[in-house]
Design a protein around this motif. Structure first.
Motif, PDB file in Angstrom:
ATOM      1  N   ASN A 184       0.818  -1.218   0.000  1.00 35.75           N
ATOM      2  CA  ASN A 184       0.000   0.000   0.000  1.00 35.75           C
ATOM      3  C   ASN A 184       0.845   1.260   0.000  1.00 35.75           C
ATOM      4  OD1 ASN A 184      -1.813  -2.018   2.059  1.00 35.75           O
ATOM      5  ND2 ASN A 184      -2.867  -1.111   0.307  1.00 35.75           N
ATOM      6  N   LEU A 192      -7.867  -1.321   1.346  1.00 35.84           N
ATOM      7  CA  LEU A 192      -6.550  -1.932   1.492  1.00 35.84           C
ATOM      8  C   LEU A 192      -6.429  -3.283   0.785  1.00 35.84           C
ATOM      9  CD1 LEU A 192      -5.848  -1.174   5.274  1.00 35.84           C
ATOM     10  CD2 LEU A 192      -4.883   0.007   3.283  1.00 35.84           C
ATOM     11  N   SER A 213      -3.927  -2.559  -5.318  1.00 37.56           N
ATOM     12  CA  SER A 213      -4.789  -2.079  -4.245  1.00 37.56           C
ATOM     13  C   SER A 213      -5.647  -0.925  -4.759  1.00 37.56           C
ATOM     14  CB  SER A 213      -3.951  -1.624  -3.052  1.00 37.56           C
ATOM     15  OG  SER A 213      -4.764  -1.109  -2.022  1.00 37.56           O
TER      16      SER A 213
END
Length: 369
Positions: free
Chosen positions: A158, A289, A297
């Motif tokens: 992320n 997420l 993502s």
């Protein structure tokens, strides 16, 4: 742990030392205060030894220093050494209690990974265990790519390096501003870019923290919005852009005079009230997420957003409201992120795993009261 007076009596020793056992159960600010007590006018080395397991309120602090080795200003990497010791390294315990391995193997999967194998990237009680600051090595192996390549391509992580938002079609991405007010506690303002597929990118943040965890800068609303307005006038990613705003509904409270939202408007900053529904909001954060089958993502954090990267892994479940976040923690960035996610809700890629809590009589994975 030794007090000031206790330390003075060891001035003739070879080392001045503090030992902290189960250190991850102590809050970061407590640990730093204890560290400040390690002093003396002699030339003996000053050392602190920590023993701990993954998990607890300071899990993220120790993981950052000793596992990830990400250091902030004033921290010397040479001061930190990690020596991993698994239960199998304890030969005396293995000889006297051979069934202990069976007991650890019988634990729930995540707790077993932490206690038996020393895994620091996941533990029971972590609220955003799906937030990844580095690519998942196992997923990279299965995909036939290196961790470095995955990091460059934004796969199974992320956190990514900043993109040039003035290049190509990125110039047309929508810009949002999310905000959570604070004074004695930190305030948080973040700017987000949204691409044509609806993916969120946290591109910039202004976090009103002194550097001491959960301590606010005590900036007035005028100081906060003056700086926010300056950034939006001057930053090349924001200058001249139409920026949508979303904020904590509490800033519209005018019961004591002008509201905080009224002050923001004086600086040309406007917000819509954020949806304050907590559980639904946290689920939107979890949905963001998630990774699809290709490792992409729907929420990326630029690696310059240090406050988000530091505080989000520290969030833990409330032991009394089992689906909610513990509000006694440094949750200001989490709240501001939640308002942003609720402003652009999405559906999950797959169902979010239901939490299962183990019996925890020693409070190893829940906060002490």
């Amino acid at each position: 742990c030794a007090s000031d007076g206790d330390l003075d009596q060891y001035q003739g020793a070879e080392y001045d030392v503090i030992f902290l056992d189960e250190a991850t159960q102590l809050r970061e600010e407590w640990i730093k205060k204890i560290t400040a007590c390690l002093r003396g006018v002699n030339d003996f080395p000053k050392r602190i030894y920590y023993t701990c397991n993954p998990g607890g309120v300071s899990h993220g602090y120790f993981k950052r220093l000793f596992i990830d080795r990400r250091y902030e200003d004033g921290e010397d990497p040479d001061d930190y050494v990690f020596i991993q010791s698994l239960v199998t390294d304890n030969k005396v315990l293995m000889a006297r209690q051979p069934d202990y391995i069976k007991q650890l193997n019988a634990l729930p999967p995540k707790l077993r990974e932490a206690w038996l194998y020393g895994r620091w990237d996941i533990y029971e009680g972590q609220f955003f265990e799906d937030f990844r600051t580095e690519p998942d090595a196992q997923k990279c192996h299965e995909a036939g790519i290196s961790v470095e390549e995955a990091r460059e391509r934004g796969l199974w992580t992320n956190v990514i390096a900043p993109l040039d938002l003035n290049a190509g079609n990125r110039r047309g991405w929508q810009i949002y501003r999310s905000y959570d007010f604070g004074y004695a506690k930190p305030f948080s303002c973040a700017w987000w870019a949204i691409d044509y597929d609806g993916t969120l990118y946290r591109i910039l943040e202004l976090y009103g923290c002194t550097g001491t965890p959960n301590e606010g800068t005590k900036w007035t609303p005028d100081q906060q919005f003056g700086e926010i307005a300056r950034i939006e006038r001057e930053h090349p990613w924001l200058r001249g852009k139409r920026i949508m705003g979303v904020a904590d509904p509490a800033i519209w409270d005018a019961s004591r005079g002008d509201s905080i939202a009224d002050t923001a408007a004086k600086y040309g900053l406007y917000f819509d009230p954020g949806d304050h529904e907590r559980i639904a909001g946290w689920m939107q954060c979890h949905y963001r997420l998630q990774f699809d089958e290709q490792g992409r993502s729907r929420c990326y954090i630029f690696n310059n957003c240090k406050g988000f990267i530091r505080t989000i892994p520290l969030m833990m479940y409330d032991e009394h409201k089992v689906e909610d976040l513990d509000t006694s923690l440094e949750d200001h960035i989490a709240d501001e992120w939640r308002y942003m996610c609720m402003a652009r809700p999405i559906t999950p890629i797959r169902p979010v795993e239901q939490k299962v809590y183990l019996n925890d009589p020693l409070n190893q994975f829940t906060k002490r009261r």
